[in-house]
Design a protein around this motif. Structure first.
Motif, mmCIF file in Angstrom:
data_model
loop_
_atom_site.group_PDB
_atom_site.id
_atom_site.type_symbol
_atom_site.label_atom_id
_atom_site.label_comp_id
_atom_site.label_asym_id
_atom_site.label_seq_id
_atom_site.Cartn_x
_atom_site.Cartn_y
_atom_site.Cartn_z
ATOM 1 N N GLN A 171 0.733 -1.220 -0.010
ATOM 2 C CA GLN A 171 0.031 0.074 -0.177
ATOM 3 C C GLN A 171 0.851 1.441 -0.061
ATOM 4 O OE1 GLN A 171 -0.448 -2.502 2.290
ATOM 5 N NE2 GLN A 171 -2.195 -3.286 0.910
ATOM 6 N N ALA A 172 2.144 1.151 0.155
ATOM 7 C CA ALA A 172 2.842 2.387 -0.140
ATOM 8 C C ALA A 172 2.878 3.128 -1.435
ATOM 9 C CB ALA A 172 4.600 1.866 0.289
ATOM 10 N N ASP A 173 2.910 4.279 -1.221
ATOM 11 C CA ASP A 173 3.213 5.295 -2.529
ATOM 12 C C ASP A 173 4.492 5.067 -3.069
ATOM 13 O OD1 ASP A 173 0.768 7.299 -2.744
ATOM 14 O OD2 ASP A 173 1.108 6.762 -0.452
ATOM 15 N N VAL A 174 5.574 4.995 -2.131
ATOM 16 C CA VAL A 174 6.995 4.815 -2.653
ATOM 17 C C VAL A 174 7.671 3.885 -1.582
ATOM 18 C CG1 VAL A 174 8.944 6.173 -3.361
ATOM 19 C CG2 VAL A 174 6.779 7.289 -3.665
ATOM 20 N N VAL A 175 8.500 3.200 -2.050
ATOM 21 C CA VAL A 175 9.313 2.255 -1.213
ATOM 22 C C VAL A 175 10.686 2.148 -1.828
ATOM 23 C CG1 VAL A 175 9.932 -0.434 -0.584
ATOM 24 C CG2 VAL A 175 7.550 0.459 -1.008
ATOM 25 N N TYR A 176 11.434 2.549 -0.951
ATOM 26 C CA TYR A 176 13.107 2.487 -1.258
ATOM 27 C C TYR A 176 13.749 1.382 -0.540
ATOM 28 C CZ TYR A 176 12.518 7.422 -2.076
ATOM 29 O OH TYR A 176 12.075 8.837 -2.773
ATOM 30 N N TRP A 177 14.441 0.488 -1.288
ATOM 31 C CA TRP A 177 15.575 -0.542 -0.790
ATOM 32 C C TRP A 177 16.927 -0.191 -0.708
ATOM 33 C CZ3 TRP A 177 18.574 -4.389 -3.924
ATOM 34 C CH2 TRP A 177 18.717 -5.593 -3.243
ATOM 35 N N ILE A 178 17.170 -0.238 0.425
ATOM 36 C CA ILE A 178 18.307 0.200 0.789
ATOM 37 C C ILE A 178 19.449 -0.554 1.755
ATOM 38 C CG2 ILE A 178 19.258 2.226 2.461
ATOM 39 C CD1 ILE A 178 16.557 3.600 2.045
ATOM 40 N N GLN A 193 23.123 -6.379 4.379
ATOM 41 C CA GLN A 193 21.686 -6.704 4.222
ATOM 42 C C GLN A 193 20.833 -5.601 3.848
ATOM 43 O OE1 GLN A 193 20.319 -9.488 5.289
ATOM 44 N NE2 GLN A 193 22.114 -10.695 6.394
ATOM 45 N N SER A 194 19.589 -5.625 3.879
ATOM 46 C CA SER A 194 18.523 -4.618 3.382
ATOM 47 C C SER A 194 17.795 -4.113 4.287
ATOM 48 C CB SER A 194 18.175 -5.056 2.123
ATOM 49 O OG SER A 194 17.134 -5.882 1.966
ATOM 50 N N ARG A 195 17.054 -3.117 4.206
ATOM 51 C CA ARG A 195 15.788 -2.577 4.594
ATOM 52 C C ARG A 195 14.902 -1.925 3.634
ATOM 53 N NH1 ARG A 195 17.565 -1.340 11.062
ATOM 54 N NH2 ARG A 195 18.093 -3.553 11.508
ATOM 55 N N PHE A 196 13.694 -1.547 4.291
ATOM 56 C CA PHE A 196 12.927 -0.688 3.458
ATOM 57 C C PHE A 196 12.468 0.509 4.016
ATOM 58 C CE2 PHE A 196 11.329 -5.072 1.860
ATOM 59 C CZ PHE A 196 11.801 -4.965 0.701
ATOM 60 N N LEU A 197 12.477 1.570 3.223
ATOM 61 C CA LEU A 197 12.006 3.005 3.768
ATOM 62 C C LEU A 197 10.744 3.244 3.008
ATOM 63 C CD1 LEU A 197 12.225 5.459 5.541
ATOM 64 C CD2 LEU A 197 13.792 6.365 3.739
ATOM 65 N N ALA A 198 9.646 3.138 3.634
ATOM 66 C CA ALA A 198 8.369 3.196 2.747
ATOM 67 C C ALA A 198 7.429 4.583 3.045
ATOM 68 C CB ALA A 198 7.263 2.200 3.150
ATOM 69 N N VAL A 199 7.101 5.138 2.098
ATOM 70 C CA VAL A 199 6.475 6.606 2.118
ATOM 71 C C VAL A 199 5.063 6.371 1.718
ATOM 72 C CG1 VAL A 199 6.591 8.865 1.209
ATOM 73 C CG2 VAL A 199 8.585 7.670 1.783
ATOM 74 N N TYR A 200 4.024 6.941 2.700
ATOM 75 C CA TYR A 200 2.817 6.938 2.550
ATOM 76 C C TYR A 200 2.107 8.510 2.548
ATOM 77 C CZ TYR A 200 3.454 2.178 4.202
ATOM 78 O OH TYR A 200 3.972 0.832 4.242
ATOM 79 N N ASP A 201 0.869 8.533 1.846
ATOM 80 C CA ASP A 201 0.019 9.535 2.044
ATOM 81 C C ASP A 201 -1.137 9.246 2.752
ATOM 82 O OD1 ASP A 201 -2.538 9.949 0.143
ATOM 83 O OD2 ASP A 201 -1.227 8.500 -0.848
ATOM 84 N N ALA A 202 -1.543 10.196 3.649
ATOM 85 C CA ALA A 202 -2.747 9.940 4.447
ATOM 86 C C ALA A 202 -3.978 9.740 3.989
ATOM 87 C CB ALA A 202 -3.122 11.318 5.219
#
Length: 318
Positions: free
Chosen positions: A80-87, A93-102
């Motif tokens: 459901q995220a608008d934007v997902v960064y794979w970092i 290893q990797s983690r996600f940074l996910a950005v959402y609008d309200a």
């Protein structure tokens, strides 16, 4: 894993169409009221600058764990995220940074883990959004405090985190955006529109970090995502492969009983990129000389690379 549906995008488009019809009807009715008072120009809500789906509310970013099959099996909210960064993080290893609008939020997001130095400049173009994370190494805390971010942690709002913030912990994004200040969604530099000419066919691809991988496969309408060879989520419209420098970070983590450098991904400057949409791939160049500005993706001829409407996955790879 998490819900694998693009239903929120279909609902958003339908809702925008209904809203547009309502505005048009109101304008017609006003014009038929005798003619002595011209109809006011209707106010059309701006399109969502994050993924071009419907309209957007305020913005929330969440740092999401991605290490191990047991974690990946309990992911929530990535679809459901608008934007997902794979970092990349320590140990390759990797983690996600996910950005959402309200206006398009899942019920839960996570499991939530700690912030990294990379997150600060990567989120700078979004303005003072909320960033939910479980904690940070002590040396990074002053940088997070000075950044143009509203930190949401178990220390600032323990009730926003499930399981009393004991790992694994998840956040309710509705609660966070209801309690903390956040700016309306801003463009991170993306341009949406029809696919440009050219490009080449590419149905599937996998990318690797030293100890992690992520892959995509075009299903005829969008991309299915696999994480470390396991099913992840579906419905991604555009995949951006952004080639960046990954260098030693400022901080070293000793939590695993041995020193691990928290690597830093440089998201300013310029470099090569590939953009995948509609089952095709285009070579592009990314540029972001100003840390407060968004990242531009341009084609070899100089024109903007248009993204497809829908969620965006950005892979930060060497």
């Amino acid at each position: 894993m998490n819900a694998r549906s693009t239903g929120r995008h279909r609902r958003a488009r339908a809702g925008l169409a209904v809203a547009g019809a309502a505005v048009g009807l109101a304008a017609v009715q006003a014009c038929g009221g005798g003619g002595s008072h011209p109809a006011a120009s209707p106010s059309v809500p701006a399109a969502n600058p994050l993924d071009n789906v419907g309209t957007a509310g305020n913005t929330l970013a969440v740092k999401i764990d991605n290490v191990g099959a047991h974690v990946q099996a309990i992911h929530q909210g990535l679809a459901q995220a608008d934007v997902v960064y794979w970092i990349e993080v320590e140990g390759g290893q990797s983690r996600f940074l996910a950005v959402y609008d309200a206006n398009h939020l899942p019920a839960l997001i996570g499991p939530v883990r700690s912030a990294r130095q990379t997150d600060i400049p990567l989120l700078q173009p979004y303005g003072r959004l909320d960033l939910a994370y479980s904690g940070a190494i002590s040396g990074l805390v002053p940088l997070l405090d000075r950044a143009d971010l509203q930190s949401v942690t178990p220390f600032t709002d323990p009730a926003a985190f499930t399981d009393r913030a004991v790992d694994p912990t998840f956040v309710d994004p509705h609660r966070i955006l209801g309690r903390f200040p956040s700016v309306p969604a801003r463009s991170p530099g993306f341009v949406f529109g029809a696919a440009p000419g050219g490009g080449g066919p590419l149905g599937s691809m996998t990318w690797h970090l030293p100890a992690a991988s992520i892959g995509v496969r075009f299903d005829g309408g969008a991309y299915d995502v696999t994480v470390d060879g396991r099913p992840g989520w579906t419905g991604t419209a555009t995949v951006v492969v952004q080639h960046v420098d990954i260098v030693p970070g400022l901080f070293t983590d000793f939590n695993a009983g041995h020193p691990d450098n928290e690597v830093f991904t440089r998201s300013t400057g310029s470099g090569q990129a590939e953009v995948l949409r509609d089952g095709r791939v285009w070579s592009a160049r990314w540029t972001r000389p100003d840390p407060s500005a968004g990242t531009a993706f341009t084609l070899p001829g100089g024109g903007a690379m248009a993204f497809a409407t829908g969620p965006v996955l950005v892979l930060m790879v060497p």
